[in-house]
Motif scaffolding. Structure first.
Motif, short mmCIF file in Angstrom:
data_model
loop_
_atom_site.label_atom_id
_atom_site.label_comp_id
_atom_site.label_asym_id
_atom_site.label_seq_id
_atom_site.Cartn_x
_atom_site.Cartn_y
_atom_site.Cartn_z
N CYS A 210 0.80 -1.22 0.00
CA CYS A 210 0.00 0.00 0.00
C CYS A 210 0.84 1.28 0.00
O CYS A 210 0.37 2.34 -0.43
N HIS A 211 2.06 1.19 0.52
CA HIS A 211 2.87 2.41 0.69
C HIS A 211 4.15 2.41 -0.14
O HIS A 211 4.91 3.37 -0.06
N LYS A 212 4.41 1.34 -0.90
CA LYS A 212 5.64 1.17 -1.68
C LYS A 212 6.84 0.95 -0.76
O LYS A 212 6.82 1.31 0.42
N ALA A 213 7.87 0.38 -1.32
CA ALA A 213 9.07 0.07 -0.53
C ALA A 213 9.77 1.34 -0.05
O ALA A 213 10.42 1.34 1.01
N ASP A 214 9.65 2.43 -0.83
CA ASP A 214 10.32 3.68 -0.43
C ASP A 214 9.42 4.58 0.40
O ASP A 214 9.81 5.68 0.78
N GLY A 215 8.17 4.13 0.69
CA GLY A 215 7.25 4.92 1.49
C GLY A 215 6.55 6.02 0.73
O GLY A 215 5.83 6.84 1.32
N GLY A 216 6.74 6.06 -0.60
CA GLY A 216 6.16 7.15 -1.39
C GLY A 216 4.66 7.07 -1.56
O GLY A 216 4.01 8.04 -1.96
N GLY A 217 4.06 5.92 -1.24
CA GLY A 217 2.61 5.80 -1.30
C GLY A 217 2.10 5.20 -2.59
O GLY A 217 2.58 5.53 -3.68
N ALA A 218 1.11 4.31 -2.47
CA ALA A 218 0.43 3.71 -3.63
C ALA A 218 -1.06 3.80 -3.34
O ALA A 218 -1.66 4.86 -3.49
N ILE A 219 -1.66 2.70 -2.90
CA ILE A 219 -3.05 2.78 -2.41
C ILE A 219 -3.07 3.64 -1.15
O ILE A 219 -3.95 4.46 -0.94
N ASP A 225 6.35 12.79 3.46
CA ASP A 225 6.15 14.24 3.57
C ASP A 225 5.74 14.60 4.99
O ASP A 225 5.71 13.75 5.89
N LYS A 226 5.37 15.86 5.19
CA LYS A 226 5.01 16.36 6.52
C LYS A 226 3.52 16.29 6.81
O LYS A 226 3.08 16.73 7.89
N ASN A 227 2.75 15.75 5.89
CA ASN A 227 1.29 15.72 6.05
C ASN A 227 0.84 14.37 6.60
O ASN A 227 1.29 13.32 6.15
N GLY A 275 11.19 13.36 4.73
CA GLY A 275 12.10 14.19 3.95
C GLY A 275 12.90 13.46 2.90
O GLY A 275 13.74 14.09 2.24
N THR A 276 12.67 12.16 2.71
CA THR A 276 13.44 11.44 1.70
C THR A 276 12.97 11.76 0.28
O THR A 276 13.74 11.61 -0.67
N ASN A 277 11.72 12.15 0.12
CA ASN A 277 11.17 12.60 -1.17
C ASN A 277 11.51 11.65 -2.31
O ASN A 277 12.24 12.00 -3.26
N PRO A 278 11.01 10.42 -2.27
CA PRO A 278 11.30 9.47 -3.34
C PRO A 278 10.64 9.88 -4.66
O PRO A 278 9.63 10.62 -4.67
N ALA A 279 11.18 9.41 -5.75
CA ALA A 279 10.62 9.74 -7.07
C ALA A 279 9.24 9.11 -7.21
O ALA A 279 9.00 7.98 -6.79
#
Length: 312
Positions: A210-219, A225-227, A275-279
């Motif tokens: 649900c969140h992807k391996a890098d934490g960038g978010g999917a479902i 981020d800070k939100n 703050g990692t801001n993955p692509a």
């Protein structure tokens, strides 16, 4: 009074007591101290010689005193020695041995010749109990010297450090079977590499769908981020993972599948992604979160969208 314990009984008794003291003060492991530290044999032999010397001196002193007794005092002593043994007799004899006290009638023989304004001094010897105690302190100091400065045994600090290390191991063993008592009020942020790596492993096993391996978010929402939808910070993130998102929506509660202490590690890992801001990360969702006492920059952009089906 005749000696209750003759020299051939007292010496082995003292020898045995000294041996027990050495075994007590010196941690020799599974082998006797005599085998592990041969120097102790020399120490015991020296101590035995000292005891024999003391006995010889005391016996010689008794014989000298006997020669100074008057005929009347000698007869009185013989009568006392030939009396049947009683507890009172034993107690009086023991106290006389320990104090070397003389009867009041014999104090005249102990008076020193000098006289100060009518005050005279008795030439009493040191009480044997005090002398024996002094010898015991010497023996103890020698044992201490050998143990800590010759044999190099652990001092109090080293023993404390070892016991604390052993206690830590026992605590870790206890934690393996102990009930998990971690909750939202007790949880704290973990920052050590071991905990973060453990949290990452759990995250990759359960959360990347649900969140992807890098934490960038999917479902699920973006975790970098800070939100936050349900609040940020270790306590809120821990509680969200444990209890799930909003009722009927979003993430399930993981408390029945992951132990609270493991959830703490996952939550700590999630917060380490800030703050990692993955692509390819999803747009921010929810509200900007700042820990109490932390000022949020004024130019921070507001969230562009709020996911009504997922929680973070």
């Amino acid at each position: 009074m005749k000696k209750l314990f003759p020299i051939y009984v007292r010496i082995p008794v003292f020898f045995t007591l000294f041996f027990l003291a050495m075994e007590f003060f010196i941690d020799s492991g599974d082998r006797p101290a005599f085998v592990k530290y041969p120097i102790l044999i020399l120490v015991l032999l020296m101590f035995l010689l000292v005891l024999i010397a003391i006995e010889l001196v005391l016996n010689a002193t008794d014989r000298v005193i006997d020669t100074l007794l008057t005929e009347e005092q000698r007869k009185a002593k013989e009568i006392e020695e030939n009396l049947p043994f009683t507890e009172t007799q034993f107690y009086k004899g023991l106290m006389r041995k320990l104090t070397r006290s003389r009867k009041v009638e014999e104090e005249g023989e102990l008076l020193l010749h000098h006289n100060y304004d009518g005050i005279q001094e008795l030439d009493n010897v040191l009480p044997p109990w005090w002398v024996y105690l002094f010898y015991a302190t010497i023996a103890f100091s020698f044992i201490y010297l050998v143990r800590f400065h010759v044999l190099g045994h652990d001092n109090q600090k080293a023993e404390f450090d070892k016991e604390m290390a052993e206690a830590k191991i026992q605590v870790e063993e206890y934690k393996k079977t102990a009930p998990d008592l971690m909750d939202k009020e007790k949880v704290t942020l973990l920052t050590d590499a071991e905990s973060i790596n453990a949290g990452k492993a759990i995250f990759q096993t359960n959360c990347i769908a649900c969140h992807k391996a890098d934490g960038g978010g999917a479902i699920g929402p973006n975790l970098t981020d800070k939100n936050w939808i349900n609040g940020g910070g270790i306590k809120n993130v821990f509680n969200t993972i444990m209890e799930g998102g909003r009722a009927g929506k979003g993430m399930i509660a993981w408390k029945d599948q992951i132990k609270p202490t493991e959830i703490q590690k996952v939550a700590s890992y999630v917060l380490s992604l800030q703050g990692t801001n993955p692509a390819g990360a999803k747009e921010p969702e929810g509200e900007i979160w700042a820990e109490e006492g932390v000022v949020t920059p004024k130019d921070t952009k507001a969230p562009t969208a709020v996911d009504t089906t997922q929680t973070k």
